[in-house]
Design a protein around this motif. Structure first.
Motif, short mmCIF file in Angstrom:
data_model
loop_
_atom_site.label_atom_id
_atom_site.label_comp_id
_atom_site.label_asym_id
_atom_site.label_seq_id
_atom_site.Cartn_x
_atom_site.Cartn_y
_atom_site.Cartn_z
N GLY A 170 0.91 -1.01 0.17
CA GLY A 170 -0.07 -0.06 0.09
C GLY A 170 0.86 1.24 0.01
O GLY A 170 0.50 2.22 -0.55
N ALA A 171 1.94 1.13 0.70
CA ALA A 171 2.88 2.26 0.73
C ALA A 171 3.59 2.43 -0.81
O ALA A 171 3.98 3.49 -1.34
CB ALA A 171 3.96 2.11 1.52
N VAL A 172 3.77 1.60 -1.48
CA VAL A 172 4.48 1.70 -3.07
C VAL A 172 3.47 1.95 -3.94
O VAL A 172 3.49 2.69 -4.77
CB VAL A 172 5.19 -0.01 -3.07
N VAL A 173 2.34 1.14 -3.84
CA VAL A 173 1.21 1.32 -4.65
C VAL A 173 0.02 1.67 -4.17
O VAL A 173 -0.78 0.77 -3.42
CB VAL A 173 1.05 0.20 -5.82
N PRO A 174 -0.32 3.03 -4.16
CA PRO A 174 -1.52 3.35 -2.97
C PRO A 174 -2.74 2.99 -3.34
O PRO A 174 -3.45 2.71 -2.19
CB PRO A 174 -1.70 5.00 -3.24
N ASP A 175 -3.10 2.29 -4.53
CA ASP A 175 -4.33 1.80 -4.67
C ASP A 175 -4.34 0.15 -4.57
O ASP A 175 -5.37 -0.55 -4.81
CB ASP A 175 -4.91 2.13 -6.07
#
Length: 680
Positions: A170-175
């Motif tokens: 989630g931190a790398v790809v917010p969605d």
């Protein structure tokens, strides 16, 4: 949940045992676990939880210095480091965390044993890949995270390995959302990575470019390539190595090369350092910025921004991997020499700028570079043909050893480097007068005099006139500390006379002026002392020099106090204390507090004075020889104590003294500056 149970067990073991060692493989989360535990138990320790990181330390002889530095103990006294540490922790109810002990097990075990013997209220929590082998040690292994399938009754969505992957994803790809479509692939990925936190985090970074299924496929390929690479390594070492190796393969070739070269840095570093140390025809300097950015984006490098600028760090497990590649490339010695060259150049720049308006910047900068300076020194001292560069690096950083709280460490390194370079030379002469200055800062006047006299003899032999002048100054300093005022006056006068061009304010001219004023004050020549100091302060203001101005303000309070101009004296002493807050100058702060206590006695603020005397008594113990052993300062201190006792009465004096003894140096300074009420 596994980590919840682990923390509960650790908390129980810590309540039952004075030494708990948390063990486990690299990347399993030992450091993170003990820091979470520290957060939970910190309220149980009146004197706090303290953290010392040994990850980048190479020299077992520096374990005690590193831990002392982590505890905020000013590195000034000439006693053994373990003695200072033992006194500092003696009555404290505290928890000491020592992180990453495995490469220094014997030194850590020896020190922990000494500290626990000295303090019945101390508890130690260590992390290591192996135990310290002490009889009362309780060892708690940190296993990998629970993976899907370990508990058949657990929902995949609640598994801690899966939750860690989801959080990092989630931190790398917010969605990114963990759902029924990807949960199977995520669970399998976590199983294949054996629940090792670092491996899971590295895998999550790949979601910027790949799906979970693609990551799983690539990981399977990498594992087949690396299978059996080390038959003696534990399986989880192999999987962690595979995960790091896979991250390595996904970097561009230039990024991999830079990763390997960056492993020569200890701790963090600035971009300019990376450009200088790591660039060549294969990696042009102008390409380094983009490559560093790429490594940050791939979570290989950590980035930290604050008021001092932007710095980067290669975490230790990744640095070790990079070191292996650097060795395979045959570049280790070349890169370590470049590293040494960079920090020597930085040290020389900082020395040239020390007496100017950016003095505080250079103080902060060189304290930040402390680990890298150590690394460069260790390389120079153990590499044939490089030891002369160690002398040059150490001598250029004279202000770091004398002004910034590292006198003991500076002395250790200077004595080692001088032993390795016994042929007279200009570099050796400079190191000798720096050693004399460092020994004076510790109150070792006999040792200071010996080094200064040796410097003078060798300087004449090699024709180094500047070293002759500085040797005279350092002999004058030693004579002052020994109470030989006539000799001190003559030698300091020579140093000042031959420095009248004002090109080099430090350490030959301005400190000599301050020290000569102390001689004049002790001889009762108050007007001459004051005039000298006012001129000195004027030069400091014109040049933007702060460190000497803090001493000049303190010294100016002495003739004004002697003339019973107590309000003016207090203003000067307090100004000196305010300036010293910019620096880690513990001994200078203590000297200013000594005079402030005398001023309070003269103003009949005896309770305040008694509190300061208590704080001084306690803080001198871990900071060096009280009053640096100078007879005139010791006599003033004893007179102050007697007058304070007379004003308050013995019983009230002892109560106020005991209250003050609980103050640390910052609190004592705040009390002297009127920012803190006297303890009740």
């Amino acid at each position: 949940m596994g980590r919840t149970r682990l923390l509960a067990n650790l908390k129980r073991h810590l309540s039952e045992s004075r030494l708990v060692t948390v063990t486990g493989i690299g990347g399993v989360g030992k450091s993170r676990t003990v820091l979470r535990l520290a957060h939970q138990v910190r309220s149980q320790y009146d004197d706090g939880v303290w953290f010392a990181d040994l990850a980048r330390l190479q020299d077992a002889g520096m374990v005690k210095h590193t831990i002392a530095s982590a505890l905020g103990i000013a590195d000034q006294s000439s006693r053994a480091a373990s003695e200072t540490l033992s006194e500092w922790v003696a009555d404290r109810n505290m928890l000491l965390i020592i992180d990453t002990c495995e490469h220094l097990v014997d030194g850590c075990a020896e020190l922990v044993d000494e500290l626990l013997t000295a303090n019945p209220n101390l508890k130690v929590l260590a992390t290591s890949r192996q135990s310290l082998h002490l009889p009362y040690e309780h060892v708690v292994p940190v296993p990998p995270l629970v993976v899907p399938g370990d508990d058949p009754n657990e929902s995949l969505f609640n598994n801690e390995s899966v939750l860690l992957f989801a959080a990092r994803a989630g931190a790398v790809v917010p969605d990114f959302v963990l759902d029924e479509h990807n949960i199977g692939a995520v669970a399998e990925l976590c199983r294949r990575l054996d629940g090792i936190p670092l491996a899971i985090e590295l895998a999550a970074v790949r979601l910027r470019a790949l799906s979970v299924e693609q990551i799983l496929g690539l990981l399977a390929d990498r594992f087949s390539l690396l299978a059996g690479a080390s038959r003696t390594a534990l399986p989880r070492h192999q999987t962690l190595r595979a995960a790091i190796g896979w991250s390595h393969e996904l970097c561009e070739p230039a990024e991999r090369l830079l990763w390997a070269r960056l492993s020569v840095f200890a701790g963090d570093f600035e971009l300019d350092a990376a450009r200088f140390v790591c660039s060549d025809a294969r990696l042009p300097s102008e390409a380094i910025t983009n490559l560093v950015t790429g490594l940050v984006e791939k979570s290989i490098l950590l980035i930290r921004s604050d008021h001092a600028g932007v710095r980067y760090k290669l975490i230790d497990t990744l640095a070790e991997y990079g070191e292996e590649w650097l060795d395979k490339l045959g570049e280790s010695e070349q890169l370590r020499h470049r590293h040494l060259e960079y920090y020597l150049g930085l040290a020389e720049r900082s020395e040239d700028a020390w007496s100017g308006p950016r003095q505080v910047y250079w103080f902060v900068r060189m304290r930040q570079e402390h680990d890298n300076v150590r690394m460069a020194l260790e390389h120079a001292l153990r590499t044939p043909g490089e030891s002369l560069l160690a002398l040059k690096l150490l001598s250029s950083l004279w202000f770091m050893w004398v002004c910034c709280g590292f006198a003991r460490e500076g002395r250790v390194y200077l004595e080692r480097a001088l032993h390795a370079n016994q042929t007279p030379s200009k570099e050796r002469c400079k190191a000798l007068w720096v050693l004399s200055y460092v020994r004076s800062a510790q109150g070792d006047s006999a040792g200071a005099l010996q080094a200064a006299e040796q410097c003078s003899t060798e300087a004449v032999r090699v024709g180094d006139s500047r070293a002759v002048i500085l040797a005279s100054k350092m002999q004058g300093t030693a004579a002052l500390l020994q109470g030989d005022l006539q000799k001190a006056s003559a030698l300091l006068g020579v140093a000042i006379e031959f420095n009248t061009d004002n090109k080099e304010l430090n350490p030959g001219l301005l400190p000599a002026i301050v020290e000569l004023s102390l001689v004049l004050n002790a001889q009762g020549e108050l007007y001459e002392a004051e005039s000298l100091l006012l001129d000195c302060l004027q030069v400091c203001r014109e040049r933007g020099e702060l460190w000497v101005s803090s001493y000049a303000n303190w010294a100016l309070s002495l003739p004004r106090l002697a003339a019973n101009r107590t309000a003016e004296a207090l203003t000067c002493a307090q100004e000196g204390l305010r300036i010293k807050r910019h620096f880690h100058d513990t001994v200078g702060t203590l000297l200013a507090l000594e005079t402030t206590a005398r001023i309070f006695v003269a103003q009949e603020q005896a309770k305040l004075a008694a509190c300061l005397l208590g704080a001084l008594h306690q803080n001198w113990k871990t900071s060096g020889l009280p009053m640096l052993g100078a007879p005139f300062l010791t006599a003033d201190h004893e007179k102050c104590v007697k007058e304070c006792q007379k004003l308050l009465g013995e019983e009230e004096y002892l109560v106020a003294f005991a209250q003050g003894a609980r103050l640390d140096l910052d609190e004592a300074s705040s009390l002297a500056l009127g920012e803190l009420d006297a303890p009740s």
